[in-house]
Write a protein that holds these residues in place. Structure first.
Motif, short mmCIF file in Angstrom:
data_model
loop_
_atom_site.label_atom_id
_atom_site.label_comp_id
_atom_site.label_asym_id
_atom_site.label_seq_id
_atom_site.Cartn_x
_atom_site.Cartn_y
_atom_site.Cartn_z
N PRO A 28 39.91 1.87 59.87
CA PRO A 28 40.34 3.24 59.58
C PRO A 28 39.85 3.74 58.21
CG PRO A 28 42.17 1.95 60.44
CD PRO A 28 41.05 0.99 60.20
N HIS A 29 39.79 2.84 57.24
CA HIS A 29 39.34 3.24 55.90
C HIS A 29 37.83 3.49 55.88
CE1 HIS A 29 43.26 2.17 54.12
NE2 HIS A 29 43.28 1.31 55.11
N ALA A 32 37.24 6.85 57.34
CA ALA A 32 37.59 7.93 56.41
C ALA A 32 36.52 8.10 55.34
CB ALA A 32 38.95 7.66 55.77
N ARG A 35 33.46 9.64 56.87
CA ARG A 35 33.66 11.07 57.13
C ARG A 35 33.38 11.89 55.88
NH1 ARG A 35 37.41 13.33 61.05
NH2 ARG A 35 37.39 11.27 62.00
N LEU A 114 43.82 22.52 52.63
CA LEU A 114 42.97 21.40 52.99
C LEU A 114 41.56 21.89 53.29
CD1 LEU A 114 43.68 18.50 53.05
CD2 LEU A 114 44.15 18.64 55.47
N LEU A 117 39.95 22.69 50.05
CA LEU A 117 39.60 21.48 49.32
C LEU A 117 38.30 20.88 49.87
CD1 LEU A 117 40.35 19.42 47.15
CD2 LEU A 117 41.67 18.20 48.86
N ARG A 118 38.19 20.86 51.19
CA ARG A 118 36.96 20.33 51.82
C ARG A 118 35.75 21.14 51.38
NH1 ARG A 118 39.87 19.74 56.89
NH2 ARG A 118 40.57 17.59 57.02
N GLY A 136 39.97 8.76 43.62
CA GLY A 136 41.08 9.69 43.82
C GLY A 136 41.73 9.62 45.19
N ALA A 137 40.98 9.17 46.19
CA ALA A 137 41.55 9.11 47.55
C ALA A 137 41.53 7.70 48.12
CB ALA A 137 40.78 10.06 48.48
N VAL B 30 46.92 14.92 45.15
CA VAL B 30 47.78 14.73 46.32
C VAL B 30 47.04 15.17 47.58
CG1 VAL B 30 49.85 15.61 47.49
CG2 VAL B 30 49.98 14.93 45.09
N ARG B 31 46.40 16.32 47.50
CA ARG B 31 45.65 16.88 48.62
C ARG B 31 44.48 15.98 49.04
NH1 ARG B 31 47.16 19.17 52.59
NH2 ARG B 31 48.43 20.97 52.20
N LEU B 32 43.80 15.49 48.02
CA LEU B 32 42.63 14.67 48.25
C LEU B 32 43.02 13.40 49.00
CD1 LEU B 32 39.69 15.00 47.33
CD2 LEU B 32 40.23 13.62 45.33
N ARG B 33 44.10 12.77 48.54
CA ARG B 33 44.58 11.56 49.22
C ARG B 33 45.02 11.88 50.64
NH1 ARG B 33 46.41 10.32 44.23
NH2 ARG B 33 48.41 11.33 44.55
N GLN B 34 45.66 13.04 50.80
CA GLN B 34 46.14 13.42 52.12
C GLN B 34 44.97 13.61 53.09
OE1 GLN B 34 47.74 17.25 52.78
NE2 GLN B 34 49.24 16.53 54.27
N MET B 35 43.91 14.25 52.58
CA MET B 35 42.73 14.50 53.40
C MET B 35 42.14 13.17 53.91
SD MET B 35 39.23 16.30 52.15
CE MET B 35 38.51 14.75 51.64
N PHE B 36 42.07 12.20 52.99
CA PHE B 36 41.52 10.88 53.32
C PHE B 36 42.47 10.14 54.28
CE2 PHE B 36 40.34 6.47 52.41
CZ PHE B 36 38.96 6.54 52.26
N ASP B 38 44.62 11.30 56.30
CA ASP B 38 44.67 11.90 57.64
C ASP B 38 43.69 11.19 58.57
OD1 ASP B 38 46.63 13.66 57.05
OD2 ASP B 38 45.34 15.43 56.84
N VAL B 39 42.50 10.87 58.05
CA VAL B 39 41.51 10.17 58.88
C VAL B 39 41.91 8.71 59.06
CG1 VAL B 39 39.06 9.63 59.21
CG2 VAL B 39 39.70 11.70 57.97
N VAL B 40 42.43 8.10 57.98
CA VAL B 40 42.88 6.70 58.08
C VAL B 40 43.94 6.55 59.19
CG1 VAL B 40 44.08 4.82 56.88
CG2 VAL B 40 42.34 6.15 55.67
#
Lengths: 201, 61
Positions: A28-29, A32, A35, A114, A117-118, A136-137, B30-36, B38-40
């Protein structure tokens, strides 16, 4: 963290199983991360599968107990850039396609922030975007991100900080490709969503 | 004037601006982690596990 190609003693089936189990938890990572590099979801899954198989084939060179997540991310990133080099003429087109896809695949029901942000991320230079995503992610330490990207820790730090500043600037200025949204709306909705998320959690 | 750390109003404004900037960076984070994430959190397509299973079986003979 260069891939160590030294021969180690033959692996036991149990070791292979342990490796495979850990690799499966990382899929999964890898998806991500892919992507964020590809934009296009189908191309990203192809890349993630290639990286997964490269990791499997190279399992003899991986030392169990060390950071397999960082190791597989490095493999995926190298794969991405070697694919890119092979089709360097496509690079510009790919970039345009990625930017379109970053917009196109969006769920219309998804929170607006979102989407923005993208788009903001898509406007960053690739090396800044990648550094920001990893730290950061992806939850990597600067040192791990430096290993993955094959650069100095200081370089990662400065890329992340430049990326953060640039992204904030883009979002505050509304300087992304979107019509009908007033400048500053993106930042406002991100702040509102962050507040909502932090109260929910 | 009971603010000892920032005696001049400008200093306090700077501090407030700094807090605001920090808040915004946190929100983006927070948003950035959420975006990532979501795919995880997406279910892994079957072909990933199928490919790995096939490779494993091939080597075992």
């Amino acid at each position: 963290m260069t891939a160590d190609l030294k021969e180690r003693p033959p692996r036991t089936p149990a070791e292979d199983d342990a490796f495979k189990n850990e690799l499966v938890t990382l899929i999964p990572h890898l998806r991500a991360f892919a992507r964020t590099l590809c934009g296009d979801a189908a191309a990203a899954d192809d890349l993630a599968q290639d990286a997964m198989m490269k990791a499997w084939d190279a399992r003899a060179s991986f030392q169990m107990g060390t950071n397999m997540k960082a190791w597989t991310f490095m493999i995926l990133r190298n794969q991405f850039y070697s694919d890119k080099r092979r089709s360097w003429r496509q690079t510009q087109l790919d970039q345009e396609a990625a930017e379109r896809t970053l917009v196109a695949v969006d769920d219309p029901e998804a929170p607006i922030a979102l989407d923005e942000l993208r788009q903001g991320l898509a406007m960053l230079p690739a090396e800044q975007r990648e550094a920001l995503i990893l730290v950061g992610a992806g939850g990597f330490a600067y040192e791990e991100a430096a290993d993955i990207c094959g650069c100095a820790v200081g370089t990662v730090k400065s890329r992340v900080s430049r990326a953060r500043r640039a992204l904030q600037g883009i979002l505050e200025a509304g300087d992304y490709d979107r019509d009908g949204s007033a400048a500053g709306d993106a930042m406002r909705s991100i702040l509102a969503d962050a507040e909502r998320l932090s109260t929910v959690r | 004037m009971n603010q000892h750390t920032s005696p001049n109003p400008d200093g306090r404004k700077d501090a407030a601006a700094l807090d605001e900037a920090r808040l915004r960076q946190q929100a983006i984070g927070v948003r950035l982690r959420q975006m990532f994430d979501d795919v995880v959190k997406e279910p892994v397509p079957d072909d990933f596990l199928e490919i790995l299973r096939r490779a494993d079986r091939r080597e075992q003979g």
